[in-house]
Every structure is written in structure tokens, then in C-alpha cells.
Design a protein around this motif. Structure first.
Motif: not given
Ligand code: MN
Ligand code: MN
Ligand code: ZN
Ligand code: ZN
Lengths: 131, 131
Positions: B1-6, B22-30, B59-64, B73-77
Motif C-alpha cells: 500500500m502506498v500511503l495517501e497521507s491526505t 521511521a516505520i518505512e525504516r523498520q524491517t519486520g515487526h516493531f 496501513y498497519l496491522c497489529k502482530v500479537l 507491521q506494515v500490512s499489505p503486500e
DNA sequence: ACATTAATGAGACTGAGTCTCATTACGGCG
DNA sequence: CGCCGTAATGAGACTCAGTCTCATTAATGT
């Protein structure tokens, strides 16, 4: 699941008996604090510890609702899934399960001993839909 | 998903830009706290609030995972599932997904607008098996 | 009975997440 | 532009679910 206390605990104690009875009295989901309040004679730590043991044994499973409090429910017969509204946190129980085979295969492929699975589907419930 | 801030925020602010980067800089879960530590200039509350907005938007989803800290983590693709060891909390990512149709049908049957689903399979990993 | 040690429970502690509120700054409009 | 209205910010207090400690109790095997 009929709980065989002897297989789950190393010793059968009064406190755990009370926790077990309280759990049987619950309908649906409940929190550790719910139980604790219903068991004034049992220490909070004991309630949490017992829930941990029962969850690890598979008798209970965690239910993850919106909010930051963990819920539990008795897991086995009538295994089901949850539809969760991302807007209002409403939960709808879904009784069918068509992913058991997939879960088993997935576990097997990684050498895991399957215990259970959880499927949660998120979306907007009828009353929270926008466009 | 490309985030449309607006579409997600009502106003475009510097703080949210930094959180997004910062989120884009993460790899995996944070975790929220991970981000917060990497963003000394941004208030803790803002990090939490932004994660909430981004999660509600999909755009994000929770990881339990095991433990009591929520991960994101960033959710889509590259949608994927988790194999979780009930003994040591090891996580194995599972890349296949064969339950998408079932999730869609389940949501539809209850009038939910499907957003996403989560499947977690629990068991004992190879190194934690008993018998 | 006795020894071993699992389990208990009061209560201190931790820390993730929330809330408050005074302050800032986006963005629409004249 | 310059002004507003108000969304968003951020320091920091606060909450409270969950964990930990440790002295005490009691289940179980012999
Ligand atoms: Mn349920
Ligand atoms: Mn993952
Ligand atoms: Zn709803
Ligand atoms: Zn393991």
C-alpha cells in the motif's frame, strides 16, 4: 475438553479448584481480573498463574479484542473464530471453521506440533460502514 | 500500500512524517516504543496516536506475539501468517495464505466490510517438543 | 509422621498505553 | 498574504494489567 487436573497441575490445590469452578461459571469471554474479583479468597497472582497453566495446556485460549486487556475463553468443543469491527470493537462469533486442514499442513511443514489456531477477520460492521 | 497521507490524516504534519519515515525504516515487526526511541523529537503520545490512525486505516496491522507488548507491521503486500511456539514464543512467518476466500465469505455473511484477517497457528516448535 | 518442594498470596513493582491541557502550526478563506 | 478555527503536538502525570519477590502453607510420596 474435560480437564484432567492431574495432567495439568503437579498438585491439586483448593485455590486452583476455585479458579476452575469460576471459569466454568463464566459465559463467553472473561479476563483475569473478572475471575479475581469473583474469588476474594484467592490471590491475584494465583489467578494469573493458573490462567497461564491452563492456556499452555490448551484448556483455555486467549481472545484478543480491541483494548489492551487480554480475554480468555474455554477453547475446545465448539471451536470458533471472530469477526471484529475495527471501528466499534463489536465481536461476532463465527462457528464454521474451514481452515483446520491448512493450519495442520502449515504446522507440519515447519515441524511444529499443532495445538490450535486462531483466525480473526477484521472489517467494519454494518452499523459502522461509511460509503 | 502506498500511503495517501491526505486520506488518512486531516493535516500533514512534520511529526507524522517522521513517524512514517521511521516505520518505512523498520524491517519486520516493531513496537510503539521502538519507534519512540528512534524519534527523540516526537512525543510518545504522538507515536501512539499515529500508530492508531495508521492501523485503523489499514496501513498497519497489529502482530500479537507472546508477551504483553503489541507489535505492528506494515500490512499489505506480502500478507502472511504466523506459527507461534506456545513454549518459547518463537515465531515463524508463513508466506502462503489459503484462507482469503473463506475470510471474505465470512465477513460478507455478516454484512461486514472486510479489511483484513489474521491467522495464527499455535504449537510446539521442533526444539520444544516433548514426547 | 516427615521431608520435599509445588503452590500460595500480600503487596511491591514494571511498563505499555492513555489522558490532560497548554501550546503550536496546518490549511482554508477572505 | 494575514486570520481563524481547530487538528495536532508533546511533556508529563496517570492507570492498571501483568509480573515478581519472598516468607509461608500445604500437597504428595515414602
Ligand atoms: Mn468468542
Ligand atoms: Mn511476521
Ligand atoms: Zn462496528
Ligand atoms: Zn519453541
Amino acid at each position: 475438553m474435560v480437564l484432567e487436573s492431574t495432567q495439568v497441575f503437579q498438585r491439586n490445590t483448593a485455590a486452583r479448584g476455585k479458579v476452575l469452578q469460576a471459569i466454568e461459571r463464566q459465559t463467553g469471554h472473561f479476563t483475569a481480573e473478572d475471575l479475581s474479583q469473583q474469588l476474594p479468597g484467592v490471590g491475584r497472582a494465583t489467578v494469573y498463574r493458573t490462567l497461564g497453566v491452563l492456556t499452555r495446556s490448551g484448556y483455555l485460549c486467549k481472545v484478543l479484542l480491541g483494548g489492551n486487556t487480554l480475554h480468555y475463553q474455554v477453547s475446545p468443543e465448539e471451536h470458533h473464530h471472530h469477526l471484529v469491527c475495527i471501528e466499534c470493537d463489536r465481536i461476532v462469533d463465527v462457528e464454521s471453521c474451514e481452515v483446520a486442514d491448512y493450519a495442520r499442513e502449515t504446522a507440519l511443514a515447519q515441524g511444529f506440533q499443532l495445538q490450535r489456531h486462531r483466525l480473526e477477520v477484521y472489517g467494519r460492521c454494518p452499523s459502522c460502514q461509511i460509503g
